[in-house]
Design a protein around this motif. Structure first.
Motif, PDB file in Angstrom:
ATOM      1  N   ALA A   1      -8.292  -1.845   0.118  1.00  0.00           N
ATOM      2  CA  ALA A   1      -7.383  -2.977   0.245  1.00  0.00           C
ATOM      3  C   ALA A   1      -6.721  -3.267  -1.090  1.00  0.00           C
ATOM      4  O   ALA A   1      -7.274  -2.967  -2.150  1.00  0.00           O
ATOM      5  CB  ALA A   1      -8.139  -4.214   0.732  1.00  0.00           C
ATOM      6  N   LEU A   2      -5.537  -3.855  -1.013  1.00  0.00           N
ATOM      7  CA  LEU A   2      -4.870  -4.336  -2.220  1.00  0.00           C
ATOM      8  C   LEU A   2      -5.371  -5.747  -2.499  1.00  0.00           C
ATOM      9  O   LEU A   2      -4.976  -6.699  -1.830  1.00  0.00           O
ATOM     10  CB  LEU A   2      -3.344  -4.332  -2.037  1.00  0.00           C
ATOM     11  N   VAL A   3      -6.263  -5.867  -3.456  1.00  0.00           N
ATOM     12  CA  VAL A   3      -6.845  -7.154  -3.840  1.00  0.00           C
ATOM     13  C   VAL A   3      -6.443  -7.441  -5.287  1.00  0.00           C
ATOM     14  O   VAL A   3      -6.818  -6.669  -6.179  1.00  0.00           O
ATOM     15  CB  VAL A   3      -8.380  -7.144  -3.700  1.00  0.00           C
ATOM     16  N   PRO A   4      -5.681  -8.484  -5.540  1.00  0.00           N
ATOM     17  CA  PRO A   4      -5.294  -8.791  -6.919  1.00  0.00           C
ATOM     18  C   PRO A   4      -6.511  -8.937  -7.823  1.00  0.00           C
ATOM     19  O   PRO A   4      -7.554  -9.468  -7.413  1.00  0.00           O
ATOM     20  CB  PRO A   4      -4.532 -10.116  -6.789  1.00  0.00           C
ATOM     21  N   VAL A   5      -6.395  -8.467  -9.047  1.00  0.00           N
ATOM     22  CA  VAL A   5      -7.519  -8.496  -9.994  1.00  0.00           C
ATOM     23  C   VAL A   5      -8.129  -9.889 -10.123  1.00  0.00           C
ATOM     24  O   VAL A   5      -9.356 -10.035 -10.115  1.00  0.00           O
ATOM     25  CB  VAL A   5      -7.080  -7.934 -11.360  1.00  0.00           C
ATOM     26  N   PRO A   6      -7.335 -10.973 -10.239  1.00  0.00           N
ATOM     27  CA  PRO A   6      -7.959 -12.298 -10.391  1.00  0.00           C
ATOM     28  C   PRO A   6      -8.805 -12.727  -9.201  1.00  0.00           C
ATOM     29  O   PRO A   6      -9.659 -13.612  -9.329  1.00  0.00           O
ATOM     30  CB  PRO A   6      -6.744 -13.228 -10.555  1.00  0.00           C
ATOM     31  N   ASP A   7      -8.580 -12.121  -8.036  1.00  0.00           N
ATOM     32  CA  ASP A   7      -9.325 -12.505  -6.829  1.00  0.00           C
ATOM     33  C   ASP A   7     -10.594 -11.684  -6.610  1.00  0.00           C
ATOM     34  O   ASP A   7     -11.387 -11.994  -5.729  1.00  0.00           O
ATOM     35  CB  ASP A   7      -8.436 -12.334  -5.583  1.00  0.00           C
ATOM     36  N   ARG A   8     -10.803 -10.646  -7.402  1.00  0.00           N
ATOM     37  CA  ARG A   8     -11.850  -9.683  -7.064  1.00  0.00           C
ATOM     38  C   ARG A   8     -13.263 -10.238  -7.180  1.00  0.00           C
ATOM     39  O   ARG A   8     -14.123  -9.928  -6.358  1.00  0.00           O
ATOM     40  CB  ARG A   8     -11.686  -8.411  -7.901  1.00  0.00           C
ATOM     41  N   ALA A   9     -13.539 -11.039  -8.196  1.00  0.00           N
ATOM     42  CA  ALA A   9     -14.890 -11.602  -8.328  1.00  0.00           C
ATOM     43  C   ALA A   9     -15.207 -12.475  -7.124  1.00  0.00           C
ATOM     44  O   ALA A   9     -16.310 -12.389  -6.540  1.00  0.00           O
ATOM     45  CB  ALA A   9     -15.011 -12.393  -9.623  1.00  0.00           C
ATOM     46  N   ARG A  10     -14.259 -13.306  -6.721  1.00  0.00           N
ATOM     47  CA  ARG A  10     -14.475 -14.159  -5.553  1.00  0.00           C
ATOM     48  C   ARG A  10     -14.654 -13.318  -4.296  1.00  0.00           C
ATOM     49  O   ARG A  10     -15.584 -13.564  -3.499  1.00  0.00           O
ATOM     50  CB  ARG A  10     -13.275 -15.102  -5.379  1.00  0.00           C
TER      51      ARG A  10
ATOM     52  N   LEU B   1       0.826  -1.208   0.000  1.00  0.00           N
ATOM     53  CA  LEU B   1       0.000   0.000   0.000  1.00  0.00           C
ATOM     54  C   LEU B   1       0.861   1.260   0.000  1.00  0.00           C
ATOM     55  O   LEU B   1       0.578   2.224  -0.709  1.00  0.00           O
ATOM     56  CB  LEU B   1      -0.913   0.013   1.224  1.00  0.00           C
ATOM     57  N   ILE B   2       1.909   1.227   0.813  1.00  0.00           N
ATOM     58  CA  ILE B   2       2.792   2.390   0.889  1.00  0.00           C
ATOM     59  C   ILE B   2       3.410   2.662  -0.477  1.00  0.00           C
ATOM     60  O   ILE B   2       3.473   3.812  -0.931  1.00  0.00           O
ATOM     61  CB  ILE B   2       3.873   2.160   1.962  1.00  0.00           C
ATOM     62  N   ASP B   3       3.834   1.611  -1.164  1.00  0.00           N
ATOM     63  CA  ASP B   3       4.425   1.778  -2.494  1.00  0.00           C
ATOM     64  C   ASP B   3       3.383   2.259  -3.507  1.00  0.00           C
ATOM     65  O   ASP B   3       3.686   3.069  -4.383  1.00  0.00           O
ATOM     66  CB  ASP B   3       5.034   0.458  -2.976  1.00  0.00           C
ATOM     67  N   PHE B   4       2.148   1.751  -3.379  1.00  0.00           N
ATOM     68  CA  PHE B   4       1.091   2.119  -4.322  1.00  0.00           C
ATOM     69  C   PHE B   4       0.827   3.625  -4.285  1.00  0.00           C
ATOM     70  O   PHE B   4       0.580   4.247  -5.320  1.00  0.00           O
ATOM     71  CB  PHE B   4      -0.197   1.353  -4.005  1.00  0.00           C
ATOM     72  N   PHE B   5       0.883   4.200  -3.095  1.00  0.00           N
ATOM     73  CA  PHE B   5       0.609   5.628  -2.941  1.00  0.00           C
ATOM     74  C   PHE B   5       1.893   6.462  -2.831  1.00  0.00           C
ATOM     75  O   PHE B   5       1.859   7.602  -2.371  1.00  0.00           O
ATOM     76  CB  PHE B   5      -0.262   5.867  -1.709  1.00  0.00           C
ATOM     77  N   ALA B   6       3.000   5.898  -3.288  1.00  0.00           N
ATOM     78  CA  ALA B   6       4.286   6.590  -3.157  1.00  0.00           C
ATOM     79  C   ALA B   6       4.334   7.888  -3.937  1.00  0.00           C
ATOM     80  O   ALA B   6       5.088   8.812  -3.591  1.00  0.00           O
ATOM     81  CB  ALA B   6       5.428   5.671  -3.598  1.00  0.00           C
ATOM     82  N   ASP B   7       3.532   7.984  -5.016  1.00  0.00           N
ATOM     83  CA  ASP B   7       3.542   9.199  -5.837  1.00  0.00           C
ATOM     84  C   ASP B   7       2.647  10.293  -5.284  1.00  0.00           C
ATOM     85  O   ASP B   7       2.594  11.394  -5.845  1.00  0.00           O
ATOM     86  CB  ASP B   7       3.113   8.867  -7.277  1.00  0.00           C
ATOM     87  N   ALA B   8       1.923   9.986  -4.206  1.00  0.00           N
ATOM     88  CA  ALA B   8       1.067  11.020  -3.604  1.00  0.00           C
ATOM     89  C   ALA B   8       1.941  12.131  -3.024  1.00  0.00           C
ATOM     90  O   ALA B   8       3.105  11.916  -2.675  1.00  0.00           O
ATOM     91  CB  ALA B   8       0.195  10.411  -2.513  1.00  0.00           C
TER      92      ALA B   8
END
Length: 263
Positions: A150-159, A120-127
């Motif tokens: 939350a960081l939820v991988p795309v393949p897991d989102r439907a489940r 999460l910290i890396d995801f928002f590093a450009d903020a």
């Protein structure tokens, strides 16, 4: 007749699909032109206040519908806040921890996460600056929570979406960032449309003279609610189907042409 325009940020004002975090000069000029005509221009975003960069704020918006409608700010001050409620927030956190997903707790003033949530910290590093508060009392954070991300991988989102609905009931989920972005969890009582209705009431602008611009499923209710709903060319199909107008995609500065036609 004065109108109110409500703009989503990611995928609408910003080309988040190509990681472009600035409003382009042509779009910025259109926002200024419309304001010069006497219309009111608002942000309507899933973002919390601490994720609004100076560049995003540069048009000088007349107000903000933030955290998917969970927080409304007019004249620089909060005028509405709708929290998840402690029990629902606690159950949501327990669900995310069982799933093993990194998550953050979003409140009106803070974005809380654990210091070990490096993804999460890396995801928002450009903020602009640090958006996270790492030292906090969990119960106090849960009591103030408006939504979770939350960081939820795309393949897991439907489940995960199915399991969220089965286990948590009144929580809906959507991905407001596109691609590999974060996954939002917030109660059905929260919507951008509800926040917009409050803004219109406070400003005395009729809903018939309101315009919503967006691309994601968290924009669907405001696109249906406002007098004119505009979907970006990159919008999800369900959003396009609900819109009155579909403009070119964000990477083609689609807002420019539609705003020139409308105003």
């Amino acid at each position: 007749m004065k109108s109110a325009l409500f703009f989503d940020i990611d995928g609408t004002l910003l080309d988040s699909y190509h990681n472009r975090q600035e409003i382009t000069p042509p779009v910025l000029a259109e926002l200024k032109r419309v304001q010069g005509l006497g219309h009111k221009v608002f942000l309507s975003s899933g973002r919390p206040r601490n994720l609004l960069s100076p560049q995003v704020l540069s048009p000088g918006f007349d107000g903000f519908v933030l955290i998917n409608g969970g927080l409304v700010i007019l004249d620089g001050s909060p005028v509405f806040e709708e929290r998840m409620g402690y029990d629902l927030a606690r159950r949501t956190v327990r669900f995310l921890e069982r799933q093993g997903f990194e998550y953050m707790i979003v409140t009106a003033e803070h974005t809380y996460t654990k210091p070990q949530n490096q993804g999460l910290i890396d995801f928002f590093a450009d903020a602009h600056g640090s958006i996270f508060t790492f030292e906090y009392d969990l119960d106090e954070a849960l009591s103030s929570a408006i939504k979770m991300e939350a960081l939820v991988p795309v393949p897991d989102r439907a489940r995960v979406t199915c399991e969220v609905r089965e286990e948590l009931g009144p929580v809906i989920s959507c991905d407001g960032h596109g691609g590999e972005g974060t996954y939002e969890l917030y109660p059905t009582a929260i919507s951008k449309a509800k926040g917009i209705a409050l803004v219109l009431e406070r400003t005395g602008i009729d809903v018939a003279h309101s315009y919503a611009f967006g691309d994601g499923t968290n924009d669907l209710e405001m696109i249906e609610y406002c007098g004119c709903g505009v979907a970006m060319g990159n919008a999800e199909d369900v959003v396009k189907a609900a819109a009155d107008i579909v403009c070119p995609p964000v990477w083609e500065d689609g807002l420019v042409s539609v705003m020139r036609n409308l105003f």
